[in-house]
Design a protein around this motif. Structure first.
Motif, PDB file in Angstrom:
ATOM      1  N   LYS A 134      -2.900  -5.244 -11.704  1.00  0.00           N
ATOM      2  CA  LYS A 134      -2.398  -3.402 -12.104  1.00  0.00           C
ATOM      3  C   LYS A 134      -1.455  -3.236 -12.598  1.00  0.00           C
ATOM      4  O   LYS A 134      -0.318  -2.734 -13.394  1.00  0.00           O
ATOM      5  N   ASN A 135      -0.794  -3.620 -11.124  1.00  0.00           N
ATOM      6  CA  ASN A 135       0.597  -2.647 -10.745  1.00  0.00           C
ATOM      7  C   ASN A 135       1.739  -3.565 -10.361  1.00  0.00           C
ATOM      8  O   ASN A 135       2.323  -3.289  -9.067  1.00  0.00           O
TER       9      ASN A 135
ATOM     10  N   ASP B 262       6.486  -2.542 -10.102  1.00  0.00           N
ATOM     11  CA  ASP B 262       7.635  -1.844  -9.179  1.00  0.00           C
ATOM     12  C   ASP B 262       7.691  -2.440  -7.915  1.00  0.00           C
ATOM     13  O   ASP B 262       8.406  -2.604  -6.998  1.00  0.00           O
ATOM     14  N   LEU B 263       7.728  -4.114  -8.188  1.00  0.00           N
ATOM     15  CA  LEU B 263       7.391  -5.417  -7.496  1.00  0.00           C
ATOM     16  C   LEU B 263       8.603  -6.099  -7.719  1.00  0.00           C
ATOM     17  O   LEU B 263       9.310  -6.225  -8.816  1.00  0.00           O
ATOM     18  N   PRO B 264       9.582  -6.522  -6.629  1.00  0.00           N
ATOM     19  CA  PRO B 264      10.706  -7.029  -7.243  1.00  0.00           C
ATOM     20  C   PRO B 264      11.029  -8.739  -8.074  1.00  0.00           C
ATOM     21  O   PRO B 264       9.727  -8.697  -7.644  1.00  0.00           O
ATOM     22  N   LYS B 265      11.596  -9.014  -8.522  1.00  0.00           N
ATOM     23  CA  LYS B 265      10.607 -10.374 -10.234  1.00  0.00           C
ATOM     24  C   LYS B 265      10.913 -11.660  -9.338  1.00  0.00           C
ATOM     25  O   LYS B 265      10.034 -12.327  -8.895  1.00  0.00           O
TER      26      LYS B 265
ATOM     27  N   PRO C 217       3.316   0.018  -4.157  1.00  0.00           N
ATOM     28  CA  PRO C 217       2.103  -0.267  -5.091  1.00  0.00           C
ATOM     29  C   PRO C 217       1.032  -1.133  -3.983  1.00  0.00           C
ATOM     30  O   PRO C 217       1.452  -1.494  -3.621  1.00  0.00           O
ATOM     31  N   ARG C 218      -0.391  -0.909  -3.764  1.00  0.00           N
ATOM     32  CA  ARG C 218      -1.576  -1.717  -3.077  1.00  0.00           C
ATOM     33  C   ARG C 218      -1.951  -2.007  -4.084  1.00  0.00           C
ATOM     34  O   ARG C 218      -2.115  -2.571  -5.595  1.00  0.00           O
TER      35      ARG C 218
ATOM     36  N   HIS D 141       1.041  -0.958  -0.005  1.00  0.00           N
ATOM     37  CA  HIS D 141      -0.173  -0.062   0.142  1.00  0.00           C
ATOM     38  C   HIS D 141       0.825   1.370   0.264  1.00  0.00           C
ATOM     39  O   HIS D 141       1.846   1.125   1.002  1.00  0.00           O
ATOM     40  N   PRO D 142       0.223   2.215  -0.798  1.00  0.00           N
ATOM     41  CA  PRO D 142       1.315   3.229  -1.101  1.00  0.00           C
ATOM     42  C   PRO D 142       1.933   4.259   0.436  1.00  0.00           C
ATOM     43  O   PRO D 142       2.416   4.964   0.806  1.00  0.00           O
ATOM     44  N   THR D 143       1.000   4.084   2.089  1.00  0.00           N
ATOM     45  CA  THR D 143       1.594   4.809   2.968  1.00  0.00           C
ATOM     46  C   THR D 143       2.520   3.401   3.516  1.00  0.00           C
ATOM     47  O   THR D 143       2.862   3.969   4.407  1.00  0.00           O
ATOM     48  N   ASN D 144       2.966   2.305   2.943  1.00  0.00           N
ATOM     49  CA  ASN D 144       3.482   1.328   3.356  1.00  0.00           C
ATOM     50  C   ASN D 144       5.449   2.015   2.884  1.00  0.00           C
ATOM     51  O   ASN D 144       5.192   0.894   1.408  1.00  0.00           O
ATOM     52  N   TYR D 145       5.939   2.480   2.813  1.00  0.00           N
ATOM     53  CA  TYR D 145       7.224   2.689   1.973  1.00  0.00           C
ATOM     54  C   TYR D 145       7.118   3.151   0.866  1.00  0.00           C
ATOM     55  O   TYR D 145       7.941   2.567   0.184  1.00  0.00           O
ATOM     56  N   GLN D 146       5.314   2.713   0.351  1.00  0.00           N
ATOM     57  CA  GLN D 146       5.349   3.969  -1.137  1.00  0.00           C
ATOM     58  C   GLN D 146       5.297   2.639  -2.418  1.00  0.00           C
ATOM     59  O   GLN D 146       5.396   3.101  -2.863  1.00  0.00           O
TER      60      GLN D 146
END
Length: 173
Positions: free
Chosen positions: A142-143, A146-149, A84-85, A77-82
């Protein structure tokens, strides 16, 4: 004459409800545990189960069983270390903060949907988990960019979680 303990418990109604309605008791009962673990040299860390299906209103308790590492259970979630939700739009995000060995953190899931979470210091190593609450309609994210592989590769599918109820770490690999 001695009466067996089981007979006394059955007569008192202690065992009978457990045998008759275990799913109802599970929903209303104790938290479901997710273990935070790691191997001895710290080179491999994981949540177990890594995938879990629960009903709205159930509580999950993360327990750090890893004697050599601190871990977190943190919602995407964006409130947690920016980050993605990756939880339902109206759901509350959570962050356990760092749990030392033997410490726990609990969160109650009220909204139906798919909840992805990670361990802050070990996200790059693929220490992530997925909880499916109820029978969600929308299960696609859909996001992913931004996540590590390693994190993306570790998530069990929603389909498998719904089919099995729990996906243990060794099953996910």
């Amino acid at each position: 004459m001695s009466i067996p303990r089981r007979t006394v418990l059955l007569a008192a109604g202690v065992i009978a409800p457990v045998l008759i309605a275990p799913s109802r008791l599970l929903r209303a009962g104790a938290a479901i545990e997710v273990a935070m673990q790691g191997n001895l040299n710290g080179g491999y860390v994981w949540f177990d189960p890594i995938g879990l299906h629960i009903m709205p209103g159930q509580t999950v308790r993360w327990f750090n069983h890893d004697p050599g590492n601190a871990h977190t259970a943190t919602a995407y979630h964006p409130t947690n270390y920016q980050r993605p939700r990756r939880i339902p739009e109206t759901a509350q995000p959570w962050d356990s903060d760092y749990l030392m060995p033997g410490e726990t953190f609990s969160f109650t899931f009220e909204k139906e949907g798919v909840y992805d979470y990670f361990c802050v210091p070990h996200e790059q190593a693929g220490m992530v988990g997925r909880i499916v609450v109820g029978s969600p309609k929308d299960t696609a994210w859909k996001n992913d960019a931004d996540l590590p592989k390693a994190a993306l590769n570790a998530f069990p599918s929603v389909h498998d979680i719904l089919a099995r109820g729990r996906i243990h770490a060794e099953m996910a690999q």
